[in-house]
Design a protein around this motif. Structure first.
Motif, PDB file in Angstrom:
ATOM      1  N   VAL A   1       0.824  -1.204   0.000  1.00 19.91           N
ATOM      2  CA  VAL A   1       0.000   0.000   0.000  1.00 19.91           C
ATOM      3  C   VAL A   1       0.861   1.258   0.000  1.00 19.91           C
ATOM      4  O   VAL A   1       0.636   2.189  -0.787  1.00 19.91           O
ATOM      5  CB  VAL A   1      -0.957   0.013   1.217  1.00 19.91           C
ATOM      6  N   ALA A   2       1.859   1.306   0.879  1.00 21.01           N
ATOM      7  CA  ALA A   2       2.690   2.507   0.974  1.00 21.01           C
ATOM      8  C   ALA A   2       3.421   2.771  -0.340  1.00 21.01           C
ATOM      9  O   ALA A   2       3.538   3.923  -0.778  1.00 21.01           O
ATOM     10  CB  ALA A   2       3.693   2.357   2.120  1.00 21.01           C
ATOM     11  N   TYR A   3       3.909   1.710  -0.981  1.00 21.65           N
ATOM     12  CA  TYR A   3       4.594   1.878  -2.275  1.00 21.65           C
ATOM     13  C   TYR A   3       3.636   2.432  -3.319  1.00 21.65           C
ATOM     14  O   TYR A   3       3.973   3.370  -4.062  1.00 21.65           O
ATOM     15  CB  TYR A   3       5.168   0.543  -2.738  1.00 21.65           C
ATOM     16  N   SER A   4       2.429   1.881  -3.394  1.00 22.48           N
ATOM     17  CA  SER A   4       1.454   2.346  -4.385  1.00 22.48           C
ATOM     18  C   SER A   4       1.016   3.782  -4.108  1.00 22.48           C
ATOM     19  O   SER A   4       0.789   4.563  -5.039  1.00 22.48           O
ATOM     20  CB  SER A   4       0.241   1.409  -4.416  1.00 22.48           C
ATOM     21  N   GLU A   5       0.907   4.144  -2.845  1.00 24.01           N
ATOM     22  CA  GLU A   5       0.591   5.535  -2.517  1.00 24.01           C
ATOM     23  C   GLU A   5       1.696   6.471  -2.993  1.00 24.01           C
ATOM     24  O   GLU A   5       1.439   7.551  -3.531  1.00 24.01           O
ATOM     25  CB  GLU A   5       0.380   5.681  -1.009  1.00 24.01           C
ATOM     26  N   GLN A   6       2.939   6.043  -2.784  1.00 28.89           N
ATOM     27  CA  GLN A   6       4.082   6.852  -3.235  1.00 28.89           C
ATOM     28  C   GLN A   6       4.039   7.042  -4.754  1.00 28.89           C
ATOM     29  O   GLN A   6       4.258   8.146  -5.265  1.00 28.89           O
ATOM     30  CB  GLN A   6       5.380   6.162  -2.830  1.00 28.89           C
ATOM     31  N   GLN A   7       3.731   5.966  -5.475  1.00 31.87           N
ATOM     32  CA  GLN A   7       3.664   6.042  -6.933  1.00 31.87           C
ATOM     33  C   GLN A   7       2.501   6.922  -7.394  1.00 31.87           C
ATOM     34  O   GLN A   7       2.618   7.668  -8.376  1.00 31.87           O
ATOM     35  CB  GLN A   7       3.521   4.641  -7.523  1.00 31.87           C
ATOM     36  N   LEU A   8       1.402   6.849  -6.691  1.00 31.01           N
ATOM     37  CA  LEU A   8       0.250   7.675  -7.055  1.00 31.01           C
ATOM     38  C   LEU A   8       0.549   9.153  -6.803  1.00 31.01           C
ATOM     39  O   LEU A   8       0.154  10.022  -7.595  1.00 31.01           O
ATOM     40  CB  LEU A   8      -0.981   7.231  -6.268  1.00 31.01           C
ATOM     41  N   ARG A   9       1.252   9.447  -5.737  1.00 31.94           N
ATOM     42  CA  ARG A   9       1.662  10.834  -5.490  1.00 31.94           C
ATOM     43  C   ARG A   9       2.634  11.323  -6.578  1.00 31.94           C
ATOM     44  O   ARG A   9       2.605  12.489  -6.971  1.00 31.94           O
ATOM     45  CB  ARG A   9       2.306  10.956  -4.106  1.00 31.94           C
ATOM     46  N   GLU A  10       3.481  10.404  -7.055  1.00 36.69           N
ATOM     47  CA  GLU A  10       4.386  10.764  -8.143  1.00 36.69           C
ATOM     48  C   GLU A  10       3.599  11.091  -9.414  1.00 36.69           C
ATOM     49  O   GLU A  10       3.919  12.055 -10.127  1.00 36.69           O
ATOM     50  CB  GLU A  10       5.368   9.613  -8.413  1.00 36.69           C
ATOM     51  N   ALA A  11       2.570  10.302  -9.694  1.00 27.81           N
ATOM     52  CA  ALA A  11       1.724  10.587 -10.852  1.00 27.81           C
ATOM     53  C   ALA A  11       1.041  11.943 -10.708  1.00 27.81           C
ATOM     54  O   ALA A  11       0.939  12.714 -11.673  1.00 27.81           O
ATOM     55  CB  ALA A  11       0.679   9.482 -11.022  1.00 27.81           C
ATOM     56  N   ALA A  12       0.586  12.253  -9.494  1.00 26.83           N
ATOM     57  CA  ALA A  12      -0.045  13.550  -9.250  1.00 26.83           C
ATOM     58  C   ALA A  12       0.951  14.680  -9.440  1.00 26.83           C
ATOM     59  O   ALA A  12       0.605  15.746  -9.981  1.00 26.83           O
ATOM     60  CB  ALA A  12      -0.635  13.587  -7.837  1.00 26.83           C
ATOM     61  N   ALA A  13       2.191  14.469  -9.021  1.00 30.71           N
ATOM     62  CA  ALA A  13       3.223  15.492  -9.194  1.00 30.71           C
ATOM     63  C   ALA A  13       3.492  15.748 -10.672  1.00 30.71           C
ATOM     64  O   ALA A  13       3.679  16.899 -11.106  1.00 30.71           O
ATOM     65  CB  ALA A  13       4.506  15.070  -8.478  1.00 30.71           C
ATOM     66  N   ILE A  14       3.499  14.693 -11.470  1.00 37.43           N
ATOM     67  CA  ILE A  14       3.676  14.850 -12.916  1.00 37.43           C
ATOM     68  C   ILE A  14       2.515  15.636 -13.506  1.00 37.43           C
ATOM     69  O   ILE A  14       2.701  16.533 -14.345  1.00 37.43           O
ATOM     70  CB  ILE A  14       3.808  13.472 -13.596  1.00 37.43           C
ATOM     71  N   ALA A  15       1.307  15.315 -13.062  1.00 29.14           N
ATOM     72  CA  ALA A  15       0.128  16.032 -13.556  1.00 29.14           C
ATOM     73  C   ALA A  15       0.204  17.519 -13.235  1.00 29.14           C
ATOM     74  O   ALA A  15      -0.162  18.369 -14.052  1.00 29.14           O
ATOM     75  CB  ALA A  15      -1.137  15.417 -12.958  1.00 29.14           C
ATOM     76  N   LYS A  16       0.720  17.836 -12.057  1.00 30.29           N
ATOM     77  CA  LYS A  16       0.843  19.244 -11.680  1.00 30.29           C
ATOM     78  C   LYS A  16       1.893  19.964 -12.527  1.00 30.29           C
ATOM     79  O   LYS A  16       1.739  21.148 -12.852  1.00 30.29           O
ATOM     80  CB  LYS A  16       1.195  19.361 -10.192  1.00 30.29           C
ATOM     81  N   ARG A  17       2.943  19.254 -12.897  1.00 25.74           N
ATOM     82  CA  ARG A  17       4.006  19.874 -13.704  1.00 25.74           C
ATOM     83  C   ARG A  17       3.619  20.016 -15.170  1.00 25.74           C
ATOM     84  O   ARG A  17       3.926  21.013 -15.810  1.00 25.74           O
ATOM     85  CB  ARG A  17       5.298  19.047 -13.605  1.00 25.74           C
ATOM     86  N   THR A  18       2.960  18.987 -15.705  1.00 22.05           N
ATOM     87  CA  THR A  18       2.724  18.945 -17.148  1.00 22.05           C
ATOM     88  C   THR A  18       1.263  19.141 -17.547  1.00 22.05           C
ATOM     89  O   THR A  18       0.971  19.283 -18.729  1.00 22.05           O
ATOM     90  CB  THR A  18       3.208  17.598 -17.718  1.00 22.05           C
ATOM     91  N   GLY A  19       0.388  19.102 -16.575  1.00 25.19           N
ATOM     92  CA  GLY A  19      -1.034  19.262 -16.870  1.00 25.19           C
ATOM     93  C   GLY A  19      -1.820  17.973 -16.815  1.00 25.19           C
ATOM     94  O   GLY A  19      -3.032  17.988 -16.576  1.00 25.19           O
ATOM     95  N   SER A  20      -1.155  16.823 -17.027  1.00 20.16           N
ATOM     96  CA  SER A  20      -1.869  15.548 -16.977  1.00 20.16           C
ATOM     97  C   SER A  20      -0.885  14.407 -16.760  1.00 20.16           C
ATOM     98  O   SER A  20       0.325  14.554 -16.997  1.00 20.16           O
ATOM     99  CB  SER A  20      -2.662  15.307 -18.269  1.00 20.16           C
ATOM    100  N   ALA A  21      -1.419  13.271 -16.328  1.00 22.47           N
ATOM    101  CA  ALA A  21      -0.595  12.071 -16.139  1.00 22.47           C
ATOM    102  C   ALA A  21      -1.492  10.849 -16.213  1.00 22.47           C
ATOM    103  O   ALA A  21      -2.691  10.915 -15.926  1.00 22.47           O
ATOM    104  CB  ALA A  21       0.141  12.114 -14.801  1.00 22.47           C
ATOM    105  N   ILE A  22      -0.865   9.727 -16.601  1.00 26.93           N
ATOM    106  CA  ILE A  22      -1.572   8.449 -16.677  1.00 26.93           C
ATOM    107  C   ILE A  22      -0.843   7.456 -15.784  1.00 26.93           C
ATOM    108  O   ILE A  22       0.370   7.249 -15.923  1.00 26.93           O
ATOM    109  CB  ILE A  22      -1.626   7.917 -18.121  1.00 26.93           C
ATOM    110  N   ALA A  23      -1.583   6.855 -14.863  1.00 28.14           N
ATOM    111  CA  ALA A  23      -1.032   5.843 -13.968  1.00 28.14           C
ATOM    112  C   ALA A  23      -1.702   4.506 -14.263  1.00 28.14           C
ATOM    113  O   ALA A  23      -2.926   4.446 -14.418  1.00 28.14           O
ATOM    114  CB  ALA A  23      -1.263   6.240 -12.512  1.00 28.14           C
ATOM    115  N   ILE A  24      -0.909   3.456 -14.343  1.00 28.27           N
ATOM    116  CA  ILE A  24      -1.441   2.113 -14.586  1.00 28.27           C
ATOM    117  C   ILE A  24      -1.213   1.243 -13.360  1.00 28.27           C
ATOM    118  O   ILE A  24      -0.099   1.168 -12.831  1.00 28.27           O
ATOM    119  CB  ILE A  24      -0.785   1.469 -15.823  1.00 28.27           C
TER     120      ILE A  24
END
Length: 324
Positions: free
Chosen positions: A268-291
């Motif tokens: 769970v903690a690893y997946s949360e970290q990855q999801l936060r990373e996806a959110a950070a990308i979305a904030k920088r570039t406008g969008s992100a896709i997480a699988i």
């Protein structure tokens, strides 16, 4: 005259007895009637007490947000690789989403794809029950292909075909696969057959495919089919040398590519970290896709972070909204 006086004295002495008897009867009867209301006063009290605990049939059921969690605890894709969700540092906030930031074109967009669907339906239903948009990518030729695609569509979630393609490692990606050994006609026929099993699919992404997605001929055949059907293509990027997104864009097929994998580890903690990373990308570039995949740990992480990321301004969308 003296003889009549004893007679009157005798009548006076007997007359109070019947009167007293009648008075006693009246008093007893009155007392009985007076006592009845006081006894009746206790019955409403007894009714109130019994109403405090409802009968079993009225006991509240689990809320929809709790049902999926209970379901996924008993089913997982691969028992050895799918432990129960582990504790994480995030507070488990309520799943009720914050008011959507609709109408804000500048809000960072995040799309979540759940791959490998059609095999572990209880976990997949947990993703369908989430209060935000997600897209389920469904494999062909598995037991739940039609069922989960229909349920996702009915719930307003996104539906894609998860197209098996061959790998550099030689690992079998499963039934319905497209391979580099196939002729152009065979690739077209296989893809058409796979799409027929997921008629609700609005797009396609590759399952495995580290070899197939890097082959220009194979990907051209795949994209030709999608172009004719007006379907989009999402490159899962299982190989950095993939040409899928490039060929799709060159042929007018709407396309995008995966930014983050959520669950290379079932934690769970690893997946949360990855999801936060996806959110950070979305904030920088406008969008992100997480699988991610139908893992209980992945579902737990997404459920936990939905309120947090929404509070930060992230807008969850279907992946079709990010294909350009």
């Amino acid at each position: 005259m003296p003889k009549r006086k004893p007679a009157r004295k005798t009548r006076a002495s007997r007359s109070p007895l019947p009167i007293l008897f009648v008075l006693v009867l009246i008093a007893v009867a009155a007392g009985w009637f007076l006592l009845r209301p006081s006894e009746r006063k206790h019955h409403p009290h007894k009714t109130v007490v019994s109403a405090v605990t409802p009968p079993p049939s009225e006991t509240p059921l689990e809320t929809p947000s709790e049902l999926p969690t209970a379901a996924v605890a008993t089913e997982s894709p691969t028992p050895s690789a799918q432990p129960s969700p582990t504790a994480s540092t995030s507070a488990r906030a309520s799943l009720a989403p914050l008011p959507p930031r609709a109408g804000n074109p500048n809000a960072p967009k995040l799309a979540i794809i759940v791959d490998d669907c059609g095999q572990w339906l209880s976990t997949e239903r947990g993703f369908i029950a989430l209060p935000v948009p997600v897209t389920l990518s469904v494999l062909p030729d598995v037991h739940g292909t039609a069922t989960i695609a229909q349920e996702a569509h009915d719930a307003g979630k996104g539906v894609m075909l998860h197209l098996p393609m061959d790998t550099l490692s030689g690992m079998n990606p499963g039934p319905g696969k497209v391979t580099t050994a196939m002729t152009d006609a065979q690739i077209t026929a296989q893809l058409e057959n796979d799409l027929a099993q997921v008629p609700l699919a609005q797009g396609v992404n590759n399952h495995e495919g580290s070899k197939g997605s890097a082959d220009t001929r194979v990907m051209t055949d795949v994209i030709d089919v999608l172009a004719k059907r007006n379907l989009f293509f999402i490159d899962s990027r299982t190989n950095a040398a993939s040409v899928g997104e490039q060929i799709a864009a060159a042929n007018g097929v709407k396309t995008a590519a995966r930014d983050v994998f959520l669950d290379n580890k079932a934690d769970v903690a690893y997946s949360e970290q990855q999801l936060r990373e996806a959110a950070a990308i979305a904030k920088r570039t406008g969008s992100a896709i997480a699988i991610g995949h139908p893992k209980p740990t992945t579902l737990a992480a997404v459920k936990a972070l939905v309120p947090e990321l929404q509070a930060e301004g992230i807008e969850f969308v279907l992946v079709r909204d990010l294909a350009r």
